[in-house]
Design an enzyme around this catalytic site. Structure first.
Site, PDB file in Angstrom:
ATOM      1  N   GLY A  15       0.832  -1.289  -0.016  1.00 52.34           N
ATOM      2  CA  GLY A  15       0.092   0.100   0.126  1.00 52.34           C
ATOM      3  C   GLY A  15       1.045   1.208   0.192  1.00 52.34           C
ATOM      4  N   ASN A  16       2.304   1.118   0.605  1.00 54.09           N
ATOM      5  CA  ASN A  16       2.922   2.235   0.731  1.00 54.09           C
ATOM      6  C   ASN A  16       3.388   2.505  -0.573  1.00 54.09           C
ATOM      7  OD1 ASN A  16       2.693   2.638   3.521  1.00 54.09           O
ATOM      8  ND2 ASN A  16       4.250   1.104   3.939  1.00 54.09           N
ATOM      9  N   LYS A 133      -4.939  -5.057  15.059  1.00 54.38           N
ATOM     10  CA  LYS A 133      -4.777  -4.331  13.971  1.00 54.38           C
ATOM     11  C   LYS A 133      -5.348  -2.831  13.943  1.00 54.38           C
ATOM     12  CE  LYS A 133      -3.873  -4.043   9.150  1.00 54.38           C
ATOM     13  NZ  LYS A 133      -2.818  -3.141   9.365  1.00 54.38           N
ATOM     14  N   LYS A 218      -2.075  -8.704   3.909  1.00 52.81           N
ATOM     15  CA  LYS A 218      -2.045  -9.041   2.408  1.00 52.81           C
ATOM     16  C   LYS A 218      -0.821  -9.867   1.885  1.00 52.81           C
ATOM     17  CE  LYS A 218       1.416  -6.009   0.401  1.00 52.81           C
ATOM     18  NZ  LYS A 218       2.131  -5.759   1.716  1.00 52.81           N
ATOM     19  N   LYS A 280       5.986 -10.184   6.034  1.00 55.79           N
ATOM     20  CA  LYS A 280       6.520 -10.397   4.652  1.00 55.79           C
ATOM     21  C   LYS A 280       7.515 -11.624   4.818  1.00 55.79           C
ATOM     22  CE  LYS A 280       6.630  -5.424   3.507  1.00 55.79           C
ATOM     23  NZ  LYS A 280       5.165  -5.597   3.524  1.00 55.79           N
TER      24      LYS A 280
HETATM   25  P1  ADP Z   1       3.934  -2.407   2.529  1.00 56.96           P
HETATM   26  O1  ADP Z   1       2.803  -1.407   2.517  1.00 56.96           O
HETATM   27  O2  ADP Z   1       4.725  -2.514   1.399  1.00 56.96           O
HETATM   28  O3  ADP Z   1       3.403  -3.588   3.318  1.00 56.96           O
HETATM   29  P2  ADP Z   1       5.211  -1.915   5.297  1.00 56.96           P
HETATM   30  O4  ADP Z   1       5.356  -0.574   6.000  1.00 56.96           O
HETATM   31  O5  ADP Z   1       4.074  -2.954   5.980  1.00 56.96           O
HETATM   32  O6  ADP Z   1       4.982  -1.873   3.603  1.00 56.96           O
HETATM   33  O7  ADP Z   1       6.572  -2.864   5.449  1.00 56.96           O
HETATM   34  C1  ADP Z   1       7.671  -2.123   5.051  1.00 56.96           C
HETATM   35  C2  ADP Z   1       8.526  -1.479   6.236  1.00 56.96           C
HETATM   36  O8  ADP Z   1       8.997  -2.537   6.926  1.00 56.96           O
HETATM   37  C3  ADP Z   1       9.572  -0.640   5.712  1.00 56.96           C
HETATM   38  O9  ADP Z   1       9.301   0.721   5.311  1.00 56.96           O
HETATM   39  C4  ADP Z   1      10.472  -0.356   7.095  1.00 56.96           C
HETATM   40  O10 ADP Z   1      10.551   0.522   7.791  1.00 56.96           O
HETATM   41  C5  ADP Z   1       9.881  -1.776   7.788  1.00 56.96           C
HETATM   42  N1  ADP Z   1      11.136  -2.642   8.357  1.00 56.96           N
HETATM   43  C6  ADP Z   1      11.006  -3.302   9.757  1.00 56.96           C
HETATM   44  N2  ADP Z   1      11.790  -3.979   9.886  1.00 56.96           N
HETATM   45  C7  ADP Z   1      12.771  -4.127   8.472  1.00 56.96           C
HETATM   46  C8  ADP Z   1      14.140  -4.624   8.109  1.00 56.96           C
HETATM   47  N3  ADP Z   1      14.554  -5.633   9.148  1.00 56.96           N
HETATM   48  N4  ADP Z   1      14.612  -4.445   7.113  1.00 56.96           N
HETATM   49  C9  ADP Z   1      13.972  -3.434   6.311  1.00 56.96           C
HETATM   50  N5  ADP Z   1      12.693  -2.750   6.653  1.00 56.96           N
HETATM   51  C10 ADP Z   1      12.244  -3.287   7.844  1.00 56.96           C
HETATM   52 MG    MG Z   2       2.615  -4.012   5.163  1.00 55.89          MG
END
Ligand code: ADP
Ligand code: MG
Length: 317
Positions: A15-16, A133, A218, A280
């Site tokens: 989403g980001n 959440k 997601k 993820k």
């Molecule tokens: P999306 O909308 O793509 O699901 P999220 O915000 O849920 O994005 O997940 C991506 C974020 O995860 C990154 O912006 C970063 O701030 C965070 N993050 C947390 N731990 C880590 C890590 N170990 N390595 C890289 N990013 C990380």
């Molecule tokens: Mg996310």
């Protein structure tokens, strides 16, 4: 070679990566980022891969909930399941249209179809007992208590930023539209599905489906689809180039490549934050356990047809 012989890539778009920053959040901006993402996906299709796109919807669901909230004295509220379905339609349409236009620029005849997706969850999933959440607009504690009393919401304080509604985030078990998605892919469509993790539904005892006010992760829904469809590669497109150890500290170290075993060690050592990187990584490991060949976590602009050379973090069995 028929469509079903081509290797399948599942691309989960965060989403980001559809909303860049607080100054670029309206619908025109969303079209622009959907267009940029589409440009990055076209080379994969040209290289002979089948592609299934999934996407997040966090900010967009937040907008709908805020509108609904502001209009509460005039018109009915929008249930959460409907918010998810609404965003699957609107974001799915934007991605589908952008992809179609990009294919056209390249002189390619490529069908693209976005499909409203329902994911079955277990009513006994522990998350229903402990909603965690945060969704929708921030509120004062007083407003939050009012919703708790009048609307039966579970509320909570979100990281010092204010009060929000908390909803369960159950694990997805089955994708209702899976046969349709498979048929569309096999007949050569690029498919967009499981937006926002899919609309959470349960089977009642009599076998009927009913929506539930929850939000499915997601990444988890994308992993389920990737495994069920026998995808070769699962690409998680987000807003960081690579997964890092000691993320956000002076000792941060980006990872180019790791095995599932190494990844599990890093997970156990607490390198991946809950709610962002952790889902993820958990989805990546599950996909590899279920026969997937490779997971790539990267930013959308790094995508290219030569998968091995994609700048990002590659996780292998
Ligand atoms: P999306 O909308 O793509 O699901 P999220 O915000 O849920 O994005 O997940 C991506 C974020 O995860 C990154 O912006 C970063 O701030 C965070 N993050 C947390 N731990 C880590 C890590 N170990 N390595 C890289 N990013 C990380
Ligand atoms: Mg996310």
């Amino acid at each position: 070679m028929t469509a079903s012989d081509k290797p399948l890539i599942v691309i989960a778009i965060g989403g980001n990566s559809l909303i860049k920053d607080a100054e670029h959040m309206d619908v025109v901006d969303q079209y622009r980022t959907a267009g940029e993402t589409a440009q990055n996906i076209v080379p994969l299709v040209k290289a002979g891969f089948r592609v299934l796109v999934t996407h997040g919807n966090g900010p967009q669901v937040g907008f709908i909930l805020l509108r609904s909230e502001l209009a509460r004295d005039t018109i009915h509220q929008v249930p959460l399941a409907n918010c998810v379905a609404d965003t699957q339609g609107s974001i799915g349409m934007q991605i589908a249209q952008s992809l179609r236009n990009e294919f056209r620029h390249e002189g390619l005849e490529q069908a693209v179809t976005a499909i409203v997706t329902q994911c079955v969850v277990d009513e006994k999933d522990p998350s229903f007992g402990q909603p965690s959440k945060p969704i929708g607009p921030f509120m004062s504690e007083e407003e939050a208590r009012e919703h708790e009393r009048d609307d039966g919401w579970v509320i909570g304080e979100d990281a010092g930023r204010g009060w929000r509604r908390l909803v369960p985030s159950p694990a997805p078990l089955e994708v209702i539209e899976l046969p349709a998605i498979r048929t569309l892919l096999d007949s050569g469509n690029l498919v967009i599905a499981a937006g926002g993790g899919g609309v959470p539904v349960i089977y009642r005892d009599d076998g009927e489906l009913r929506p539930r006010p929850a939000v499915i992760d997601k990444d988890a829904a994308s992993c389920l689809l990737a495994s069920e469809l026998g995808a070769s590669v699962f690409i998680i497109s987000t807003d960081v180039d690579k997964v890092a150890l000691n993320y956000g500290t002076a000792a941060q170290k980006e990872i180019d490549r790791m095995t599932a075993a190494e990844c599990r060690e890093h997970l156990a050592a607490g390198h991946f934050a809950a709610g962002s990187m952790l889902p993820k990584i958990e989805s990546a490991l599950k996909f590899l356990e279920q026969g997937g060949e490779e997971v790539i976590i990267t930013q959308p602009h790094n995508l290219q047809a030569n998968l091995r050379s994609i700048y990002g973090t590659h996780i292998v069995p």
